[in-house]
Scaffold this active site. Sequence first.
Site: not given
Ligand SMILES: NC(=O)c1ccc[n+]([C@@H]2O[C@H](COP(=O)([O-])OP(=O)(O)OC[C@H]3O[C@@H](n4cnc5c(N)ncnc54)[C@H](O)[C@@H]3O)[C@@H](O)[C@H]2O)c1
Length: 397
Positions: A49-50, A52, A139-140, A235, A273
């Site tokens: 939740a923190s 992205g 989560l990522a 990807y 994004v």
């Molecule tokens: N960024 C993109 O372009 C994109 C596009 C489509 C889908 N997504 C998907 O969206 C989802 C989120 O990605 P994002 O880009 O927002 O990533 P991000 O890195 O901004 O956010 C990841 C989140 O996961 C949390 N996290 C990571 N490891 C953790 C753990 N072990 N325990 C608790 N929390 C944990 C982090 O604290 C953070 O809140 C992913 O599934 C990603 O594949 C991303």
Amino acid sequence: MIIAPKVRGFICTTTHPAGCEANVRQQIAYVKSKGPLANGPKRVLVIGASTGYGLASRITAAFGSDAATIGVFLEKAGTEKKPGSAGWYNSAAFDKAAKEAGLYSKSVNGDAFSDECRAKVVELIKADLGQVDMVVYSLASPVRKLPATGELIRSALKPIGEVYTATAVDTNKDELIEAHVEPANEEEIANTIKVMGGEDWELWLQALDQAGVLAEGVKTVAYSYIGTDITWPIYWHGTLGRAKEDLDRASSAIRQQLSSKNGTANVAVLKSVVTQASAAIPVMPLYIAMSFKLMKEQGIHEGCIEQIQRMFYTRLFDGEFVTDDAQRIRMDDWELRESVQQACRDLWPQVTTENLSQLTDYQGYKAEFLKLFGFGWEGVDYTADVNPEVNFDVVAM
Ligand SMILES: NC(=O)c1ccc[n+]([C@@H]2O[C@H](COP(=O)([O-])OP(=O)(O)OC[C@H]3O[C@@H](n4cnc5c(N)ncnc54)[C@H](O)[C@@H]3O)[C@@H](O)[C@H]2O)c1
């Protein structure tokens, strides 16, 4: 202390608390400008939740629908001498704004892959909310500690079958390079599925269901990316794509599990994004810089908050709930338009280090990347002394 950006590889090792707060406030203002969400969720758990997409989901639920939120993440607090992670400051700013608005907000800082974390969240829901009506899985992570054995598994960001060679941008040197990535072996593929596939999402929903904290009609979504032929080799047809396919498998298993309480489970395919996660994927920064320019020109540009707000307001809770054949919600519809994709294909061979900033939105990419860490926000005085130690209502694990 006075904090300036320090970029190393794919991350910025410093962060600015006031800039992170400005980021969160701007996202909140965006959601509020859309008015209240009809039929929105009222008690929402966001895992990841923190930053992205997860942060945008928490903000949309809270400020679009007055939802009580529990956020789970893994972030570092700042100390007097050293800034914390951006996600820490984002969450502190969210918590502050939610409480100012009279909304319930609790956060759990710990390893979301662990059973202890699940137990803590169940305890919180039982004590404070009774049940939740939405669970967002965002989560990522490059690593996962398996809850059953404690084994630490690492994912790989690799193609499958053949070496991947493509033009990419070295974001430290602002130069075009030829990226070569060796294909993954079977173990790396399996490991990536373990880390980023659907197993952990299933474990969460099982634990919540068994504890009786899922409300009738609960909705759960997990986020995915598919992209197009431009990024497929690295990807969708690579290790991460296999993990995301596994998310589709998990979504149908969870859907079955939730059917007795009229619950739904869907993968939501989101657009690319600028986030900490996408910056680490070869070719993504160049593709994002290119597609952003085109989407901005065509008036269809979206960042995290615009995507998630549109999903909540026009697909998930209000508007028309449409999915593709695999029951996925396709929020990548605008990015996949031929007007964007064909233009990217045409531009790709023309880009050079010299014309990178003219042909693509590379400067915009760089600026957005720094903004993730709290740098470059209007209204923030970066010459002023700032205290990196920021505390808020968070349960540490
Ligand atoms: N960024 C993109 O372009 C994109 C596009 C489509 C889908 N997504 C998907 O969206 C989802 C989120 O990605 P994002 O880009 O927002 O990533 P991000 O890195 O901004 O956010 C990841 C989140 O996961 C949390 N996290 C990571 N490891 C953790 C753990 N072990 N325990 C608790 N929390 C944990 C982090 O604290 C953070 O809140 C992913 O599934 C990603 O594949 C991303």
